[in-house]
Design a protein around this motif. Structure first.
Motif, PDB file in Angstrom:
ATOM      1  N   PHE A 181     -84.440  13.614  36.148  1.00  0.00           N
ATOM      2  CA  PHE A 181     -83.004  13.852  36.209  1.00  0.00           C
ATOM      3  C   PHE A 181     -82.300  13.121  35.074  1.00  0.00           C
ATOM      4  O   PHE A 181     -82.736  12.049  34.657  1.00  0.00           O
ATOM      5  CB  PHE A 181     -82.421  13.318  37.530  1.00  0.00           C
ATOM      6  N   PHE A 182     -81.187  13.681  34.611  1.00  0.00           N
ATOM      7  CA  PHE A 182     -80.339  12.950  33.677  1.00  0.00           C
ATOM      8  C   PHE A 182     -79.656  11.789  34.404  1.00  0.00           C
ATOM      9  O   PHE A 182     -79.580  10.688  33.901  1.00  0.00           O
ATOM     10  CB  PHE A 182     -79.262  13.850  33.083  1.00  0.00           C
ATOM     11  N   ILE A 183     -79.123  12.059  35.612  1.00  0.00           N
ATOM     12  CA  ILE A 183     -78.288  11.095  36.338  1.00  0.00           C
ATOM     13  C   ILE A 183     -78.781  10.941  37.775  1.00  0.00           C
ATOM     14  O   ILE A 183     -79.178  11.920  38.404  1.00  0.00           O
ATOM     15  CB  ILE A 183     -76.818  11.579  36.383  1.00  0.00           C
ATOM     16  N   GLU A 184     -78.678   9.725  38.294  1.00  0.00           N
ATOM     17  CA  GLU A 184     -78.891   9.477  39.717  1.00  0.00           C
ATOM     18  C   GLU A 184     -77.700   8.696  40.261  1.00  0.00           C
ATOM     19  O   GLU A 184     -77.310   7.672  39.695  1.00  0.00           O
ATOM     20  CB  GLU A 184     -80.168   8.673  39.956  1.00  0.00           C
ATOM     21  N   LEU A 185     -77.132   9.185  41.354  1.00  0.00           N
ATOM     22  CA  LEU A 185     -76.081   8.471  42.069  1.00  0.00           C
ATOM     23  C   LEU A 185     -76.768   7.694  43.186  1.00  0.00           C
ATOM     24  O   LEU A 185     -76.995   8.217  44.278  1.00  0.00           O
ATOM     25  CB  LEU A 185     -75.039   9.447  42.616  1.00  0.00           C
ATOM     26  N   THR A 186     -77.113   6.447  42.914  1.00  0.00           N
ATOM     27  CA  THR A 186     -77.981   5.679  43.807  1.00  0.00           C
ATOM     28  C   THR A 186     -77.361   5.436  45.185  1.00  0.00           C
ATOM     29  O   THR A 186     -78.089   5.378  46.182  1.00  0.00           O
ATOM     30  CB  THR A 186     -78.375   4.335  43.175  1.00  0.00           C
ATOM     31  N   HIS A 187     -76.052   5.329  45.263  1.00  0.00           N
ATOM     32  CA  HIS A 187     -75.396   5.045  46.547  1.00  0.00           C
ATOM     33  C   HIS A 187     -75.513   6.203  47.543  1.00  0.00           C
ATOM     34  O   HIS A 187     -75.274   6.025  48.733  1.00  0.00           O
ATOM     35  CB  HIS A 187     -73.919   4.676  46.334  1.00  0.00           C
ATOM     36  N   LEU A 188     -75.921   7.384  47.065  1.00  0.00           N
ATOM     37  CA  LEU A 188     -76.084   8.537  47.961  1.00  0.00           C
ATOM     38  C   LEU A 188     -77.512   8.658  48.511  1.00  0.00           C
ATOM     39  O   LEU A 188     -77.794   9.530  49.319  1.00  0.00           O
ATOM     40  CB  LEU A 188     -75.674   9.825  47.237  1.00  0.00           C
ATOM     41  N   ASN A 189     -78.411   7.793  48.042  1.00  0.00           N
ATOM     42  CA  ASN A 189     -79.764   7.681  48.595  1.00  0.00           C
ATOM     43  C   ASN A 189     -80.569   8.983  48.557  1.00  0.00           C
ATOM     44  O   ASN A 189     -81.345   9.266  49.475  1.00  0.00           O
ATOM     45  CB  ASN A 189     -79.708   7.143  50.038  1.00  0.00           C
ATOM     46  N   GLY A 190     -80.418   9.761  47.508  1.00  0.00           N
ATOM     47  CA  GLY A 190     -81.142  11.022  47.383  1.00  0.00           C
ATOM     48  C   GLY A 190     -82.650  10.867  47.351  1.00  0.00           C
ATOM     49  O   GLY A 190     -83.381  11.741  47.821  1.00  0.00           O
ATOM     50  N   ARG A 191     -83.132   9.757  46.827  1.00  0.00           N
ATOM     51  CA  ARG A 191     -84.588   9.527  46.770  1.00  0.00           C
ATOM     52  C   ARG A 191     -85.218   9.550  48.156  1.00  0.00           C
ATOM     53  O   ARG A 191     -86.381   9.885  48.310  1.00  0.00           O
ATOM     54  CB  ARG A 191     -84.895   8.180  46.118  1.00  0.00           C
ATOM     55  N   GLU A 192     -84.452   9.172  49.159  1.00  0.00           N
ATOM     56  CA  GLU A 192     -84.985   9.111  50.523  1.00  0.00           C
ATOM     57  C   GLU A 192     -85.372  10.482  51.057  1.00  0.00           C
ATOM     58  O   GLU A 192     -86.181  10.575  51.976  1.00  0.00           O
ATOM     59  CB  GLU A 192     -83.973   8.444  51.453  1.00  0.00           C
ATOM     60  N   LYS A 193     -84.820  11.558  50.501  1.00  0.00           N
ATOM     61  CA  LYS A 193     -85.167  12.909  50.952  1.00  0.00           C
ATOM     62  C   LYS A 193     -86.377  13.472  50.206  1.00  0.00           C
ATOM     63  O   LYS A 193     -86.876  14.530  50.552  1.00  0.00           O
ATOM     64  CB  LYS A 193     -83.981  13.851  50.773  1.00  0.00           C
ATOM     65  N   LEU A 194     -86.823  12.774  49.179  1.00  0.00           N
ATOM     66  CA  LEU A 194     -87.957  13.239  48.380  1.00  0.00           C
ATOM     67  C   LEU A 194     -89.234  12.544  48.859  1.00  0.00           C
ATOM     68  O   LEU A 194     -89.176  11.473  49.465  1.00  0.00           O
ATOM     69  CB  LEU A 194     -87.699  12.963  46.905  1.00  0.00           C
ATOM     70  N   PRO A 195     -90.397  13.142  48.589  1.00  0.00           N
ATOM     71  CA  PRO A 195     -91.651  12.515  49.014  1.00  0.00           C
ATOM     72  C   PRO A 195     -91.783  11.087  48.485  1.00  0.00           C
ATOM     73  O   PRO A 195     -91.462  10.813  47.319  1.00  0.00           O
ATOM     74  CB  PRO A 195     -92.725  13.426  48.410  1.00  0.00           C
ATOM     75  N   LEU A 196     -92.243  10.184  49.328  1.00  0.00           N
ATOM     76  CA  LEU A 196     -92.312   8.760  48.982  1.00  0.00           C
ATOM     77  C   LEU A 196     -93.171   8.482  47.753  1.00  0.00           C
ATOM     78  O   LEU A 196     -92.862   7.610  46.962  1.00  0.00           O
ATOM     79  CB  LEU A 196     -92.855   7.959  50.170  1.00  0.00           C
ATOM     80  N   HIS A 197     -94.259   9.219  47.615  1.00  0.00           N
ATOM     81  CA  HIS A 197     -95.206   8.967  46.523  1.00  0.00           C
ATOM     82  C   HIS A 197     -94.752   9.551  45.187  1.00  0.00           C
ATOM     83  O   HIS A 197     -95.361   9.287  44.161  1.00  0.00           O
ATOM     84  CB  HIS A 197     -96.560   9.576  46.886  1.00  0.00           C
ATOM     85  N   LEU A 198     -93.698  10.347  45.192  1.00  0.00           N
ATOM     86  CA  LEU A 198     -93.323  11.133  44.015  1.00  0.00           C
ATOM     87  C   LEU A 198     -92.770  10.262  42.885  1.00  0.00           C
ATOM     88  O   LEU A 198     -91.779   9.555  43.070  1.00  0.00           O
ATOM     89  CB  LEU A 198     -92.271  12.175  44.410  1.00  0.00           C
ATOM     90  N   PRO A 199     -93.383  10.295  41.697  1.00  0.00           N
ATOM     91  CA  PRO A 199     -92.794   9.613  40.552  1.00  0.00           C
ATOM     92  C   PRO A 199     -91.460  10.273  40.181  1.00  0.00           C
ATOM     93  O   PRO A 199     -91.376  11.497  40.090  1.00  0.00           O
ATOM     94  CB  PRO A 199     -93.824   9.807  39.438  1.00  0.00           C
ATOM     95  N   ILE A 200     -90.441   9.447  39.982  1.00  0.00           N
ATOM     96  CA  ILE A 200     -89.101   9.943  39.658  1.00  0.00           C
ATOM     97  C   ILE A 200     -88.597   9.204  38.427  1.00  0.00           C
ATOM     98  O   ILE A 200     -88.668   7.975  38.364  1.00  0.00           O
ATOM     99  CB  ILE A 200     -88.129   9.727  40.836  1.00  0.00           C
ATOM    100  N   LEU A 201     -88.074   9.968  37.470  1.00  0.00           N
ATOM    101  CA  LEU A 201     -87.445   9.379  36.295  1.00  0.00           C
ATOM    102  C   LEU A 201     -85.986   9.837  36.257  1.00  0.00           C
ATOM    103  O   LEU A 201     -85.707  11.033  36.264  1.00  0.00           O
ATOM    104  CB  LEU A 201     -88.150   9.824  35.008  1.00  0.00           C
ATOM    105  N   THR A 202     -85.088   8.864  36.237  1.00  0.00           N
ATOM    106  CA  THR A 202     -83.671   9.159  36.005  1.00  0.00           C
ATOM    107  C   THR A 202     -83.257   8.389  34.766  1.00  0.00           C
ATOM    108  O   THR A 202     -83.609   7.217  34.605  1.00  0.00           O
ATOM    109  CB  THR A 202     -82.794   8.776  37.210  1.00  0.00           C
ATOM    110  N   LEU A 203     -82.520   9.044  33.883  1.00  0.00           N
ATOM    111  CA  LEU A 203     -82.143   8.416  32.626  1.00  0.00           C
ATOM    112  C   LEU A 203     -80.949   7.494  32.759  1.00  0.00           C
ATOM    113  O   LEU A 203     -80.821   6.529  32.018  1.00  0.00           O
ATOM    114  CB  LEU A 203     -81.856   9.493  31.577  1.00  0.00           C
ATOM    115  N   VAL A 204     -80.044   7.799  33.689  1.00  0.00           N
ATOM    116  CA  VAL A 204     -78.853   6.995  33.924  1.00  0.00           C
ATOM    117  C   VAL A 204     -78.650   6.863  35.425  1.00  0.00           C
ATOM    118  O   VAL A 204     -78.754   7.858  36.149  1.00  0.00           O
ATOM    119  CB  VAL A 204     -77.595   7.657  33.294  1.00  0.00           C
ATOM    120  N   GLN A 205     -78.352   5.663  35.865  1.00  0.00           N
ATOM    121  CA  GLN A 205     -78.064   5.454  37.293  1.00  0.00           C
ATOM    122  C   GLN A 205     -76.656   4.889  37.454  1.00  0.00           C
ATOM    123  O   GLN A 205     -76.228   4.040  36.675  1.00  0.00           O
ATOM    124  CB  GLN A 205     -79.075   4.493  37.915  1.00  0.00           C
ATOM    125  N   TYR A 206     -75.983   5.384  38.472  1.00  0.00           N
ATOM    126  CA  TYR A 206     -74.656   4.877  38.844  1.00  0.00           C
ATOM    127  C   TYR A 206     -74.716   4.425  40.279  1.00  0.00           C
ATOM    128  O   TYR A 206     -75.413   4.986  41.090  1.00  0.00           O
ATOM    129  CB  TYR A 206     -73.601   5.980  38.706  1.00  0.00           C
TER     130      TYR A 206
END
Length: 169
Positions: A144-169
């Motif tokens: 992803f280009f952006i992740e809005l960390t306060h919305l906890n989107g990672r929690e809906k994705l598989p735990l083992h999944l590698p995730i790259l976000t370029l910018v976090q807010y």
């Protein structure tokens, strides 16, 4: 990257601070740099296919597929793809929606990186991952280009999944 992301208050409704990527897209070197960073990630994961949900997932996923010399498979809203499709229903804040992918977009066992502009609540990306899995793809990463960390989107994705976000807010 943050210098190329515009903040628009009260859009699409009061109280929301919208993170607008159009300045990043308009700046060739910044856009290329963002795609190049995601391409390193996708290559490390040995992706065979990039999958992106409409519409902004296309401006990330398609150039990422080009940069990695892989295929691109679009995910669309219900009724927008011709031919045989597979569909999932997912929950929005106050309603449900449906996404589809062509049933033959990915061959069983192909390694897939899913890509979008923004990881917010994670609902669209969780549905996209479910679609890929339904047709036999192996989701090996999400970018992803952006992740809005306060919305906890990672929690809906598989735990083992590698995730790259370029910018976090």
């Amino acid at each position: 990257m943050k210098e190329w992301i515009r903040e628009i208050p009260d859009f699409p409704q009061p109280g929301i601070l919208f993170r607008d990527i159009t300045p990043l897209l308009a700046n060739g070197p910044a856009y290329k740099s963002a795609i190049d960073k995601l391409a390193v990630f996708a290559r490390e994961l040995q992706a065979d296919v990039i999958v992106g949900p409409e519409a902004r997932g296309y401006v990330v996923g398609a150039p990422l597929a080009y940069a990695t010399e892989t295929g691109f498979a679009p995910v669309r809203k219900k009724g927008k793809l011709p031919g045989n499709t597979v569909r999932v229903q997912y929950q929005l804040e106050y309603a449900t929606d449906e996404l589809e992918i062509h049933a033959d977009a990915i061959q069983p066992g192909q390694r897939v990186v899913v890509a979008d502009d923004l990881l917010a609540t994670g609902g669209t990306m969780a549905a996209t991952i479910e679609l890929v899995q339904k047709i036999g793809g192996e989701v090996v990463g999400a970018g992803f280009f952006i992740e809005l960390t306060h919305l906890n989107g990672r929690e809906k994705l598989p735990l083992h999944l590698p995730i790259l976000t370029l910018v976090q807010y």
